[in-house]
Design a protein around this motif. Sequence first.
Motif, short mmCIF file in Angstrom:
data_model
loop_
_atom_site.label_atom_id
_atom_site.label_comp_id
_atom_site.label_asym_id
_atom_site.label_seq_id
_atom_site.Cartn_x
_atom_site.Cartn_y
_atom_site.Cartn_z
N MET A 1 0.85 -1.19 0.00
CA MET A 1 0.00 0.00 0.00
C MET A 1 0.88 1.24 0.00
O MET A 1 2.01 1.20 0.47
CB MET A 1 -0.86 0.04 1.28
CG MET A 1 -1.87 -1.08 1.39
SD MET A 1 -2.72 -1.03 2.98
CE MET A 1 -3.73 0.43 2.78
N ASN A 2 0.31 2.34 -0.49
CA ASN A 2 1.07 3.60 -0.43
C ASN A 2 0.83 4.29 0.91
O ASN A 2 -0.10 3.95 1.64
CB ASN A 2 0.72 4.51 -1.61
CG ASN A 2 -0.73 4.95 -1.60
OD1 ASN A 2 -1.21 5.48 -0.60
ND2 ASN A 2 -1.42 4.75 -2.71
N ALA A 3 1.69 5.25 1.20
CA ALA A 3 1.70 5.90 2.52
C ALA A 3 0.34 6.50 2.88
O ALA A 3 -0.12 6.35 4.02
CB ALA A 3 2.78 6.97 2.55
N GLY A 4 -0.29 7.16 1.92
CA GLY A 4 -1.59 7.79 2.19
C GLY A 4 -2.66 6.79 2.57
O GLY A 4 -3.40 7.00 3.54
N ASP A 5 -2.71 5.69 1.81
CA ASP A 5 -3.71 4.66 2.11
C ASP A 5 -3.46 4.03 3.48
O ASP A 5 -4.39 3.71 4.21
CB ASP A 5 -3.72 3.58 1.02
CG ASP A 5 -4.34 4.11 -0.28
OD1 ASP A 5 -4.93 5.20 -0.26
OD2 ASP A 5 -4.22 3.41 -1.31
N ILE A 6 -2.20 3.86 3.81
CA ILE A 6 -1.88 3.32 5.14
C ILE A 6 -2.37 4.30 6.20
O ILE A 6 -3.04 3.92 7.16
CB ILE A 6 -0.36 3.08 5.29
CG1 ILE A 6 0.07 1.96 4.33
CG2 ILE A 6 0.00 2.74 6.72
CD1 ILE A 6 1.58 1.80 4.20
N ALA A 7 -2.05 5.58 6.00
CA ALA A 7 -2.44 6.60 6.99
C ALA A 7 -3.94 6.64 7.21
O ALA A 7 -4.41 6.89 8.33
CB ALA A 7 -1.93 7.97 6.55
N ILE A 14 2.48 8.86 10.77
CA ILE A 14 2.55 7.57 10.07
C ILE A 14 3.83 7.48 9.25
O ILE A 14 4.50 6.44 9.23
CB ILE A 14 1.32 7.39 9.15
CG1 ILE A 14 0.03 7.27 9.99
CG2 ILE A 14 1.48 6.15 8.28
CD1 ILE A 14 -0.04 6.05 10.88
N SER A 15 4.17 8.59 8.62
CA SER A 15 5.41 8.62 7.84
C SER A 15 6.60 8.26 8.72
O SER A 15 7.50 7.52 8.31
CB SER A 15 5.59 10.01 7.24
OG SER A 15 6.79 10.08 6.51
N LEU A 23 10.70 4.18 10.53
CA LEU A 23 11.30 3.27 11.51
C LEU A 23 11.22 1.81 11.04
O LEU A 23 12.16 1.04 11.19
CB LEU A 23 10.60 3.42 12.87
CG LEU A 23 10.87 4.73 13.62
CD1 LEU A 23 10.13 4.75 14.93
CD2 LEU A 23 12.37 4.92 13.85
N LEU A 24 10.06 1.46 10.44
CA LEU A 24 9.91 0.10 9.93
C LEU A 24 10.91 -0.17 8.81
O LEU A 24 11.47 -1.26 8.69
CB LEU A 24 8.48 -0.12 9.42
CG LEU A 24 7.39 -0.22 10.50
CD1 LEU A 24 6.00 -0.16 9.88
CD2 LEU A 24 7.56 -1.51 11.31
#
Lengths: 92, 92
Positions: free
Chosen positions: B25-31, B41-42, B47-48
């Motif tokens: 998933m892209n960052a926005g969808d994860i957020a 979230i970023s 960190l991950l």
Amino acid sequence: MNEAFKALSDPTRREILQLLREKSMNAGDIADHFHISKPSISHHLNLLKQAGLVLDERQGQHIMYTLHTTVVEDVIGWMFNILNKKDQEEPS
Amino acid sequence: MNEAFKALSDPTRREILQLLREKSMNAGDIADHFHISKPSISHHLNLLKQAGLVLDERQGQHIMYTLHTTVVEDVIGWMFNILNKKDQEEPS
DNA sequence: TATTTATTTAGATGTTTGCCTAAATATATA
DNA sequence: TATATATTTAGGCAAACATCTAAATAAATA
């Protein structure tokens, strides 16, 4: 299980678990393996206990700490779950 | 592996891994799955990534995050090791 | 019962963490 | 090239954490 993951995030606590893997030990003997004060080790042991990763039992003057594996198994289960895609659950 | 254990100690980050378990998933969808700001979230995603638990790849405007399982396997290995007594290594 | 030994509790301090908003960067599109 | 969209970077703040020393508690022993 959150407490277990938190407990596992500290290197000293992971080393304590490695020590207890071989045999149960009392608090003083555990502390002797580290360059950290006894109260600090006591605090780490308490966190491991709260997380269900160790059990403690007083034996006279000493308090013996023992590895408790049930929660370790839960964590392993969580980790394994991550390895498999949701819609592709493998048959055992 | 310390960074991986640290990364796994936060519930939000563990949930992110659960999300990525199903699909990248892209960052926005994860957020969008969390009630936390996008910068936060970023930060978790970074960190991950530092821990080697996810990979990121830019795809045009988006950045796709993918689960990376090598380190997960390392952690599982560590956990399994804890379950066996040192002088009683089981044969495979 | 007084002393010694083992361990924990209390309280303080510096560091790390998780969160936020505002600003910066990167890409796509009008 | 100007604007919109996606994401990260920067800076700040409060809470949590790891550590310490000093004091308290618990059990064993003289």
